[in-house]
Design an enzyme around this catalytic site. Structure first.
Site, mmCIF file in Angstrom:
data_model
loop_
_atom_site.group_PDB
_atom_site.id
_atom_site.type_symbol
_atom_site.label_atom_id
_atom_site.label_comp_id
_atom_site.label_asym_id
_atom_site.label_seq_id
_atom_site.Cartn_x
_atom_site.Cartn_y
_atom_site.Cartn_z
ATOM 1 N N LYS A 50 -15.059 -0.104 40.181
ATOM 2 C CA LYS A 50 -15.863 -0.926 39.148
ATOM 3 C C LYS A 50 -16.577 -1.994 39.676
ATOM 4 C CE LYS A 50 -13.181 -4.359 37.098
ATOM 5 N NZ LYS A 50 -13.994 -5.570 36.761
ATOM 6 N N ASN A 51 -16.147 -2.680 40.581
ATOM 7 C CA ASN A 51 -16.870 -3.917 40.991
ATOM 8 C C ASN A 51 -18.038 -3.572 41.826
ATOM 9 O OD1 ASN A 51 -15.085 -5.526 39.724
ATOM 10 N ND2 ASN A 51 -13.877 -6.173 41.317
ATOM 11 N N CYS A 58 -11.609 -17.848 32.314
ATOM 12 C CA CYS A 58 -10.663 -16.466 31.754
ATOM 13 C C CYS A 58 -9.429 -16.922 32.148
ATOM 14 C CB CYS A 58 -11.487 -15.431 32.242
ATOM 15 S SG CYS A 58 -11.016 -15.072 33.947
ATOM 16 N N ARG A 84 -14.154 -20.158 36.043
ATOM 17 C CA ARG A 84 -15.109 -19.262 36.647
ATOM 18 C C ARG A 84 -16.453 -19.949 36.883
ATOM 19 N NH1 ARG A 84 -12.527 -13.977 36.485
ATOM 20 N NH2 ARG A 84 -14.198 -13.370 38.090
ATOM 21 N N ASP A 102 -7.301 -9.179 44.119
ATOM 22 C CA ASP A 102 -7.294 -8.198 42.832
ATOM 23 C C ASP A 102 -6.049 -7.455 43.269
ATOM 24 O OD1 ASP A 102 -9.436 -9.323 41.619
ATOM 25 O OD2 ASP A 102 -10.725 -7.917 42.087
ATOM 26 N N ARG A 106 -10.093 -1.673 30.925
ATOM 27 C CA ARG A 106 -11.391 -2.287 31.751
ATOM 28 C C ARG A 106 -11.465 -1.793 33.237
ATOM 29 N NH1 ARG A 106 -12.039 -7.083 32.550
ATOM 30 N NH2 ARG A 106 -9.841 -8.044 32.583
HETATM 31 C C1 UD1 Z 1 -15.534 -10.854 41.787
HETATM 32 C C2 UD1 Z 1 -14.817 -9.608 41.346
HETATM 33 C C3 UD1 Z 1 -13.396 -9.918 40.875
HETATM 34 C C4 UD1 Z 1 -12.532 -10.554 41.945
HETATM 35 C C5 UD1 Z 1 -13.340 -11.721 43.013
HETATM 36 C C6 UD1 Z 1 -12.675 -12.125 44.014
HETATM 37 C C7 UD1 Z 1 -16.443 -8.372 40.101
HETATM 38 C C8 UD1 Z 1 -17.111 -7.949 38.799
HETATM 39 N N1 UD1 Z 1 -15.273 -9.372 40.106
HETATM 40 O O1 UD1 Z 1 -15.717 -12.001 40.812
HETATM 41 O O2 UD1 Z 1 -12.777 -8.840 40.436
HETATM 42 O O3 UD1 Z 1 -11.170 -11.023 41.641
HETATM 43 O O4 UD1 Z 1 -14.711 -11.270 43.032
HETATM 44 O O5 UD1 Z 1 -12.675 -10.998 44.940
HETATM 45 O O6 UD1 Z 1 -17.078 -7.994 41.171
HETATM 46 N N2 UD1 Z 1 -16.827 -19.722 42.618
HETATM 47 C C9 UD1 Z 1 -17.126 -21.079 42.526
HETATM 48 N N3 UD1 Z 1 -18.468 -20.957 42.205
HETATM 49 C C10 UD1 Z 1 -19.334 -19.950 41.823
HETATM 50 C C11 UD1 Z 1 -18.821 -18.538 41.729
HETATM 51 C C12 UD1 Z 1 -17.516 -18.550 42.277
HETATM 52 O O7 UD1 Z 1 -16.466 -22.036 42.945
HETATM 53 O O8 UD1 Z 1 -20.551 -20.168 41.678
HETATM 54 C C13 UD1 Z 1 -15.484 -19.436 42.784
HETATM 55 C C14 UD1 Z 1 -14.504 -18.869 41.874
HETATM 56 O O9 UD1 Z 1 -13.961 -19.898 41.069
HETATM 57 C C15 UD1 Z 1 -13.175 -18.280 42.987
HETATM 58 C C16 UD1 Z 1 -14.070 -17.882 44.123
HETATM 59 O O10 UD1 Z 1 -15.274 -18.744 44.072
HETATM 60 O O11 UD1 Z 1 -12.478 -19.417 43.232
HETATM 61 C C17 UD1 Z 1 -14.530 -16.502 44.246
HETATM 62 O O12 UD1 Z 1 -15.023 -16.095 43.158
HETATM 63 P P1 UD1 Z 1 -16.129 -15.110 43.326
HETATM 64 O O13 UD1 Z 1 -16.019 -14.288 44.461
HETATM 65 O O14 UD1 Z 1 -17.384 -15.427 42.803
HETATM 66 O O15 UD1 Z 1 -15.634 -14.160 42.041
HETATM 67 P P2 UD1 Z 1 -16.435 -12.779 41.061
HETATM 68 O O16 UD1 Z 1 -17.659 -12.491 41.903
HETATM 69 O O17 UD1 Z 1 -16.920 -13.603 39.590
#
Ligand code: UD1
Length: 422
Positions: free
Chosen positions: A22-23, A116, A121, A307, A399
């Site tokens: 999915k990711n 969420c 996020r 995850d 999902r």
């Molecule tokens: C992706 C995955 C999700 C997984 C996560 C971490 C998808 C669709 N989703 O989510 O299933 O749980 O990686 O492996 O691929 N953060 C910030 N600023 C930002 C972005 C992130 O502070 O601009 C923080 C987040 O709050 C979190 C950490 O960074 O604490 C990691 O998040 P991130 O790797 O960005 O998660 P996603 O890419 O949204």
């Protein structure tokens, strides 16, 4: 709404095929719009996530066809560059369209994704990286509006307080591919899904070096072509079934996995005293009656994946001793704890740490699914619990797990999907 009714305590036996990731699919689908030609993606899992992503693409004028896990994307008619609130609010991952839209069309209007159930996020790292490439970003009535005439390569440090970000890396990587000159992305996410995206982009004609490490170098190209590409297997789905095998003390074979994507899990299973067996593309669970308590800390790849944290917690509820899980990616991601305790687990929370006192057995009860992986954790617990476990709000599971109850039933689980009376 639907619920799962699980009769616990049965051994599983047989083989399961893991679906496409999915990711990995999400950013690759988004990146397909960076060419003007048709792209064909194979092994895209049939999940409820994708109709929403497809709706956003269709809204923008992109033609799509999704059949038998093959998604055809024809972006030649794209004329809208907005992702409205009603779509983004139900699908946070759609943020990965931001980089591709800015790279190819120089404009994007995106509803700000909110928090969420697994915690806040933020998207500051996405914005920071895109700004470094020359994008002007404004915030208006809950929308991010990005504009750029010509993206210019730059050196970008994209780490945040929680380490690397998967989708921020995806967005910046896509934008850098069509930027003028060289981009260095430092503290890039190393997740296999980013490597898959880079491989896809390279097939389209991108020049990317160092993917899979924290330092990615990109030489901008002018144009990308449409391609045919097969998505990697879903490591989280794979890990979930592996834990299903161990928690039910069963021998099952999980096929179509890439073992090196799951070494952090294998390491913890061995530390818990379990025997593991894997080959080039499969894993076999070797049943054991008891296992030791372990300490697990979630971290970006190659660390233990957040995850799989909830599913690992279900497994550790039955360990011999006291286990500790520290959540370092989403420190508030513990919504499953209360529900697992309803099933007889003994878990207490201390900030971003969960202390899990092993119990002899779990007992069936009515519980509520709250997010995708937390719901999977409840299913694992239900499979081993004595008696009947009813899990409501299972739409979360749809999902992220393709044919979840069908795959589990095929290896002997007593699990039924039932319409809930409202
Ligand atoms: C992706 C995955 C999700 C997984 C996560 C971490 C998808 C669709 N989703 O989510 O299933 O749980 O990686 O492996 O691929 N953060 C910030 N600023 C930002 C972005 C992130 O502070 O601009 C923080 C987040 O709050 C979190 C950490 O960074 O604490 C990691 O998040 P991130 O790797 O960005 O998660 P996603 O890419 O949204």
């Amino acid at each position: 709404m639907e619920k799962f009714v699980i009769e616990g305590g049965y051994k599983l036996e047989g083989e399961i095929e893991i679906s496409g990731s999915k990711n990995a699919s999400l950013p690759i689908i988004a990146a397909s719009i960076m060419s003007e030609e048709k792209t064909i993606l194979k092994h895209v899992p049939n999940l409820t996530t994708f109709p929403t992503m497809i709706k956003i693409l269709n809204y923008m004028g992109v033609k799509t066809k999704f059949e038998d896990n093959t998604l055809e994307i024809d972006p030649s008619g794209i004329y809208q560059f907005t992702a409205p609130y009603e779509f983004v609010s139900t699908m946070r991952g759609s943020i990965c369209l931001l980089g591709p839209l800015l790279a190819k069309y120089g404009k994007a209007r995106f509803s700000m994704p909110g928090g969420c159930v697994i915690g806040p996020r933020p998207i500051d790292l996405h914005i920071k990286g895109l700004k470094k490439l020359g994008v002007l970003i404004e915030n208006e009535e809950g929308y991010i509006i990005g504009k750029v005439d010509k993206l210019k390569g730059n050196n970008i440090f994209i780490g945040g307080s929680f380490g690397s970000s998967v989708l921020a890396t995806a967005n910046v990587l896509c934008a850098a591919v069509l930027a003028e000159g060289e981009t260095i992305i430092e503290y890039a996410a190393c997740e296999p899904e980013i490597v898959d995206l880079a491989n896809f982009l390279k097939k389209m004609g991108a020049k990317i070096y160092g993917e899979g490490s924290h330092l990615i170098r990109v030489e901008g190209v002018k144009k990308l072509k449409g391609v045919e590409y097969t998505i990697i297997p879903d490591r989280i789905e794979g890990g979930t079934y592996i834990l299903a095998g161990y928690i039910t003390r069963s021998r099952i074979k999980v096929n179509n996995i890439i073992p090196s994507h799951l070494f952090a899990l294998f390491d913890k299973l061995e530390e818990a005293g379990l025997d593991i067996k894997y080959g080039e593309n499969y894993f076999e669970t070797i049943p054991k009656e008891t296992w030791k308590a372990v300490e697990v800390t979630t971290l970006p790849f190659p660390g233990f994946p957040t995850d799989l944290q909830a599913q690992m917690m279900s497994f550790l509820t039955l360990s011999d001793g006291i286990s500790l899980i520290t959540e370092k990616v989403f420190p508030e991601r513990f919504i499953h704890v209360g529900e697992l305790n309803r099933l007889g687990a003994d878990i207490t929370l201390d900030g971003s740490k969960a202390i899990i006192k092993g119990v002899k057995s779990l007992k069936g009860a009515k519980v509520m699914a709250s997010d995708l992986r937390a719901s999977a954790a409840l299913v694992l617990a239900g499979l081993t619990a004595e008696g009947i476990t009813e899990i409501s709000r299972i739409y979360h599971l749809d999902r992220g797990y393709e044919k979840f109850e069908k795959k589990l039933s095929s290896i002997g689980a007593k699990i039924k999907r039932i319409k809930e009376e409202s």
